[in-house]
Design an enzyme around this catalytic site. Structure first.
Site, mmCIF file in Angstrom:
data_model
loop_
_atom_site.group_PDB
_atom_site.id
_atom_site.type_symbol
_atom_site.label_atom_id
_atom_site.label_comp_id
_atom_site.label_asym_id
_atom_site.label_seq_id
_atom_site.Cartn_x
_atom_site.Cartn_y
_atom_site.Cartn_z
ATOM 1 C CD GLU A 142 70.020 143.347 11.389
ATOM 2 O OE1 GLU A 142 70.432 143.324 12.414
ATOM 3 O OE2 GLU A 142 69.130 143.538 10.845
ATOM 4 C CB THR A 165 70.014 135.080 18.427
ATOM 5 O OG1 THR A 165 69.572 136.308 18.998
ATOM 6 C CG2 THR A 165 69.998 135.119 16.678
#
Lengths: 307, 307
Positions: free
Chosen positions: A128, A181
């Site tokens: 992740e 992001t």
């Protein structure tokens, strides 16, 4: 058993008042993966369908979590990974988390389960981190454990499984726009008013209580985010129109899924969830922006083996 | 029934991670009050023992909450209030809250319960505001409802009763020093780091989950306050020594009770709670500061009629 096929579910992180610590698991959206024990040592990604992602294990979310686990075991064989990606990367419903938990869950099954789910999540955090540049587990935990998961802390990793009422359904719209992001992170306030923070933990405590007691009125009153949503919602076109339409159609609450652009709504019962879907579709149909929309039961099991 | 004698319990607000929204109720410490229906209309405080407090209803916490309720009813009689105060004002264990809920609870009983507990708490908020200069209910709610109470919001007033494990005990030390409310408030940060706020709601959500499940490990891990305690604890002499001694003696957690100076600890079982008391006594015996110390079961009933 030398080969396993798994369903690795999409997830919704933050859940309005639970920014960075809470997530829940979806039933109807997820990737499929095949994990295979092979003679050749190491981790080998041999097939990727759906989206264009790197085959090099060190550069692939599934590969990185698999390598973290592979380093922790001592075996004279390796693993092949096939990824049938259905969750679009960057959609805000845990695409990277699904990839990260998939490989380690599958390997663990083939090895006879030497690791528990928290340990597997620790490996998955490494994958992740490749995608999101920071170690967080609020998508990983619900993907791995199912249901609602509270990540009490990342270091040490403490995950609490929160029960939820049987007839809770989610509606998720994914507008086909890209949010960088970095841009989404830049909008986060570094400091927040103590009064807002207090409101947020009152809401979050209420949400945990409402999920435990199955009290939909309490859940409804808790699903507010006074900290992050006012900033991040600016990046999502027609966010206010969508949430208003959802609430008017009977949703308990609506909010940004993860860092967006997907928007989730929670409803009591599948009929309400479908009404919410119809109402949101009406809003978005006028915008000219492409979108996907799903209705899903809360997936209480999480990641699983399929045939 | 024209007269009623009641026990109005002391309470611990904030409970570490639940700043401003959470409190729990004590069993062994509280005021006694007598409420009497009389011909003379209005609210009349006829006796106060224990501490020197004003007899004028408009200037007395019990009187103000009683007047708020009296204004909402239409009767041709009045009420006398006798207050046998055992909770020292300013001790940080809900002295004003006990006075505020006592009068309205007693009057409601004598009237045949026209109001529910949330409505009674709304009247009591008016009395509490006289003492603390702001409308808050995190002591009132546990005094009225018993157990652990989460004040989800003050306006509208929404109180959630959180279950707690049977064998949870509190140890409370009250150092006999005065902390000026203004000084304690001035220490509160107006803004907090988002990261700290996130830690706080992870802890608070965990506390609610731990109380629901009776999982003492979860409760223990949740009892941390990264927001307010670092500031306010400076006003309490030997705070760090006390909390360290409590944890070493087996407490699940320790923190400031309300805005202090009292310090609470929570323990599993009465034996642990007594060990914690002994350990804290040892710390404070050396300081030359007078103190009271109590061990109490969590009072699940709250305010009650006594004979």
């Amino acid at each position: 058993m030398n080969e396993i096929r798994i369903f690795s579910p999409a997830t919704v992180a933050n859940v309005s008042c639970g920014f960075d610590v809470m997530g829940f698991c979806l039933d109807s959206v997820g990737d499929e993966m095949v994990i295979r024990k092979v003679e050749r040592k190491g981790i080998h990604i041999t097939r990727i369908e759906g989206f264009d992602l790197p085959y090099e294990a060190e550069k692939n979310v599934s590969g990185v979590s698999a390598l973290a686990m592979y380093d922790a075991i001592d075996v004279d064989f390796g693993f092949e990974i096939e990824i049938y990606k259905k969750i679009k990367p960057g959609s805000g419903i845990g695409s990277s988390a699904a990839s990260a938990v998939g490989s380690v869950f599958g390997m663990n099954e083939l090895l006879g389960r030497p690791f528990n789910k928290t340990q597997l999540t620790e490996f998955a955090i490494k994958g992740e981190a490749l995608a999101s540049k920071c170690e967080h587990a609020d998508n990983l935990a619900p993907a791995m454990f199912g249901g609602f998961a509270l990540v009490k802390s990342v270091s040490p990793l403490v995950i609490l499984e929160i029960p939820s009422p049987e007839d809770l359904y989610a509606t998720i719209i994914h507008p086909q726009i890209e949010i960088k992001t970095a841009e989404s992170r830049a909008l986060l306030p570094k400091e927040v008013a103590l009064q807002d923070a207090t409101t947020q933990w009152a809401n979050f405590g209420s949400l945990i209580h409402g999920l435990h007691t199955g009290d939909f009125e309490v859940i409804k009153n808790a699903l507010h985010d006074v900290i992050v949503e006012p900033h991040r919602s600016k990046l999502i076109p027609y966010f206010n129109e969508v949430t208003k339409a959802a609430i008017n159609a009977g949703a308990l609450g609506s909010g940004i899924s993860g860092s967006g652009p997907s928007i989730f709504s929670l409803s009591k019962g599948i009929e309400n969830a479908i009404n919410v879907k119809d109402a949101i579709e009406k809003v978005y149909a006028k915008t000219g922006i492409d979108f996907d929309i799903h209705v899903s039961k809360i997936n209480s099991k999480g990641i699983k083996i399929i045939n």
